[in-house]
Every structure is written in C-alpha cells, then in structure tokens.
Design a protein around this motif. Sequence first.
Motif, PDB file in Angstrom:
ATOM      1  N   VAL A 195       0.523  -1.279   0.080  1.00 50.10           N
ATOM      2  CA  VAL A 195      -0.019   0.376   0.165  1.00 50.10           C
ATOM      3  C   VAL A 195       1.004   1.409   0.032  1.00 50.10           C
ATOM      4  O   VAL A 195       0.328   2.733  -0.561  1.00 50.10           O
TER       5      VAL A 195
ATOM      6  N   ARG B 191       0.330   4.445  -2.642  1.00 54.25           N
ATOM      7  CA  ARG B 191       0.768   6.120  -2.665  1.00 54.25           C
ATOM      8  C   ARG B 191       1.599   6.517  -2.766  1.00 54.25           C
ATOM      9  O   ARG B 191       0.606   8.133  -2.989  1.00 54.25           O
TER      10      ARG B 191
ATOM     11  N   ASN C  38      -4.064   3.861  -7.301  1.00 53.60           N
ATOM     12  CA  ASN C  38      -5.936   4.616  -6.329  1.00 53.60           C
ATOM     13  C   ASN C  38      -6.012   2.788  -5.705  1.00 53.60           C
ATOM     14  O   ASN C  38      -6.319   2.982  -4.155  1.00 53.60           O
TER      15      ASN C  38
ATOM     16  N   SER D 142      -3.453   1.028  -3.547  1.00 54.06           N
ATOM     17  CA  SER D 142      -3.134   1.469  -2.250  1.00 54.06           C
ATOM     18  C   SER D 142      -4.488   1.780  -1.182  1.00 54.06           C
ATOM     19  O   SER D 142      -4.127   2.236  -0.669  1.00 54.06           O
ATOM     20  N   ASN D 143      -5.284   1.445  -2.383  1.00 52.50           N
ATOM     21  CA  ASN D 143      -7.314   1.636  -0.875  1.00 52.50           C
ATOM     22  C   ASN D 143      -7.208  -0.233  -0.179  1.00 52.50           C
ATOM     23  O   ASN D 143      -7.962  -0.389   0.185  1.00 52.50           O
ATOM     24  N   SER D 144      -6.318  -1.044  -0.895  1.00 56.15           N
ATOM     25  CA  SER D 144      -6.723  -2.178  -1.085  1.00 56.15           C
ATOM     26  C   SER D 144      -6.124  -2.953   0.572  1.00 56.15           C
ATOM     27  O   SER D 144      -5.053  -2.518   1.060  1.00 56.15           O
ATOM     28  N   SER D 145      -7.030  -3.970   1.163  1.00 61.71           N
ATOM     29  CA  SER D 145      -6.609  -4.325   1.997  1.00 61.71           C
ATOM     30  C   SER D 145      -6.267  -5.574   2.422  1.00 61.71           C
ATOM     31  O   SER D 145      -6.640  -6.472   3.613  1.00 61.71           O
TER      32      SER D 145
END
Length: 481
Positions: free
Chosen positions: A166, A170, A370, A373-376
């Motif tokens: 992540v 970002r 994006n 970067s927002n993946s969990s």
Amino acid sequence: MTFEHLFRILAARKKLASLIFASILLLVLIISLVLPKTYKATATVVADIKPDPVSGLSQIGISTQTSYLSTQADIIQSANVANRVIHALHLQENSAMREKWMSETEGKGDYEAWLGERIGKGLVVKPSRDSNVLEITYKGADAKFSAALANAYARSYIESVIQMKVDPARNYADFFEERSRIARDKLEKAQQKLAEAQREKGIIVTDERLDVETTKLNELGAQLVLSRAQLAESSSRNTAAKKTAESLSDVLNNPLLGSLKADMARLQGKLQELQAQYGDNYPQIIETKANIKELDSRIRAETSKVQASMTVNDNIAQSREAAVQVAFDDQRAKLLKLKEQRTELAVLEQEVTSAQKIYEALQSRLSQINLESNSSQSNIYLLSPATEPAEHASPRVVLNMIIAFFPALLFAVLGCIGVEMRDRRIRGVHDLRQIPDTPVLGVMLAPTARIRNDKGLDSAKLNRYFSSSIQPVRHDRSLAS
C-alpha cells in the motif's frame, strides 16, 4: 592395543567405568530436570502466488518459489514485524522489561529495538520446500505467551505485507496525480491552440473540405483536358478551312451547298448541250451562263459562312480553354493553400492526440494505483493459528538420556584407558612384550582356564609376542589347579 586387551582393562576396572557412566547419566538427568521448561507454539501461513486481481501481476514475478519463501521468512524476522508485534501486545508498557533494559544497557539505545531483538531470539521461521506454507514457531518459558507471540508475528507479518504494497502505491498515486494534472494542462493548451488555428484559417471540418476541393480540382482538370482537345480540333479545322475549304467535311456535308452544287452541275450540263447546238449569243446560253455565275456566287458565299463559323468555333474553344485553365490554376492554388493549412493543423491535431493519449494512460494508471493503495487484501493468509501447547517442548528427559548414553559410554572407556596408562598392570601375555630384558620361563594358566592339550600353549603362539623362542612349561591339571 587389541580388543582383547581393551576388554581385559574394562573387566578389571569395571567399577570405575560404571561410576563414570552413571555419573554422566546422572549429571545429564539433573541438568534436564533443572533446566527451565520451554514451550513451543506454531502458527502457519500460506502464500498465494497467483496473479494479483488488482494489479494483474504475479506475486513472485520471475523469481523462484524457494527464493520467494526465503524472502518472506526474512520479512517475518525483520525489525518492522517485531515492532508491530510489540505494539500489538503492548510489550513496550511492560515495566519489568523496561527495568531489565535499563539494567543491561543503562538506558542507552532504543528500548523498542532492544525489545524487538529480545523477543526475536525465540522466533523460528521454517519455509516449506514443496509448498507455499510458512511455519512461524515461537519458543518461550510460558505456553500462553508463546502462542500469543506466534499469532502476533503471523498477524503482524500479514499487516506488513499489506503495508509494503500500500505505501509504494500511495506514493505512486501522488506522483501520477501530479503528472496527470500536468498532462491535462498540456491537453487543454493544445486543444485551445488547435481551435484558434481553425478559427483563424476558417477551417472547421478539415478533411471533408479538403476532399471537396480535391474533387473540384479533378473535375476542372478533366474539363481542361477536354477543352484542349476541342481547341486542337477546332484549330486544325480552321487552318484547313483557310487553305482548302471545299475539301472540308462541313462543306461537303452541308445540305445547302450540296443542293447548290447539284444545281451547278445541272446548269453546266445544260450549257454544254446548248453550246453544242447554238452559238454563244443564243439567249438561253446567255441566261444559263448568268444562272451559273449567280449560283457560283451563292456557293462561294455559303462556303465563306462555313469558314467563318469554324473561325468562331475556334475562338470560342480558345476562350473556353483559357477560362478553364484560369479556373484550374485558381483551384490548384487554393488546394495547395488548403494543404499547407491542413499540414499546420495536422501538427496541432497530432499534439492534441498525443496529449490525449498521455493523459488517458496516466488516468488509467492512476485509477489502478488508487485501487492498490486502498486495497486491504494480501496474498498471505493465516492457515492455522497457534494454540497453547499442553506439554513443554524442552528439556526432553528421555531423549537427553538416550543421547547421553553413547557419550557416557565413551567417557567411561576413555577414563579406564587413562587410569590404565598411569597405572600399568599385566593383563595378558602381550603385556610382557612391553617390559624390556624380562625373561619369560613359561605361562601359568588360570585355574578356570580350559586346556586344549597336554602340552599347554604352543611355542608358536608365544613367539608371536616375543622375539626369542620359549618353551611352554609342562604341567598337569592338578598342578594348574
């Protein structure tokens, strides 16, 4: 030293050997009982090396499975994961550990780094050779604490993997955001420049207008070719009419001239008949000649009209050819100007297209970044958490005793040999060889020894131990007993 001699030494000093052997085993037993118990808890994680559904890239790239798992094992043992474990279990708030750190380092260095190194000593990571499974094992003095640390390392490892994916995403997102803004500004400027050029040139639909003007030029070119062909034909006919008008097809095919020429032929025939019968002053002859003269004047007048019409047609063809030539030249100049303008606009359009493609590529990459970067989600999954072990893993008394059996036996043998070397005893016939200048008269058998024959020991057997020949002492069983 032969095995027979060794066995004689051990048999003679069996109490010492037993004492050494028992002492070592007893020492190992005491140490095994005194050592603190260690508990081992194991958590297993699996690494999914399938392509990432977000980025579409393989998790291991071109590296091999072994190197990938080795890298993951190093990540688990890294200070970053250890720091996450410390904060997850709130170990930095443990006053006993802080006091121990103060006593060992006198407050020098970083407390969390020392604590991470401290708890990392009990961590063992074992990658599998035939699968994508990693075993995270923690050994500690407390069973519950060992299981908690093993699970904390597994969870912190998964969180670190997610963070490692992540954080760069970002950073890349910020970079692509800036580049997208710059690309958008360039695209807007290129579009504005193209619109101004189109308004200045008066060209809105450039390709269609260029096609129309090209079609007009082609039509004018065809008309010019036709006009020149007609001009060439009219010029040649006009020239021929001026030289020999009577042979022209227009003259020959003229119906009025044909009728007049027929009348002329008829009158000339009549004149010849009258001249054959009468003289030149005969009234009909004079009248006929007058008619022939009048008819010849009319033929000449009609021929002159045909010649004049050819001249007019030639002048009209020349005028038409000149007009078509002027129109063709004007259209060609106009088309060349349009092409020049079109070339300038094509350069501007290419700049707009290039800026559009760059902007769209950056936007596509920015959208993907994006998402990343927002993946969990991670490609590492907890396969089985560690549970509190019911029994300690070490020390294992039975195993230690089995392992210590052979060293104890070896030390017992070495101890007997060492004592024998310091205090030599004659254990057999071969020991006499080690004593120089000692005569041997014979060998007395033990009372319990078996006698093979009446002669006792053969001299050949004794000669193997002594350089000089000796004779065995004759004796009987009663004497031997």
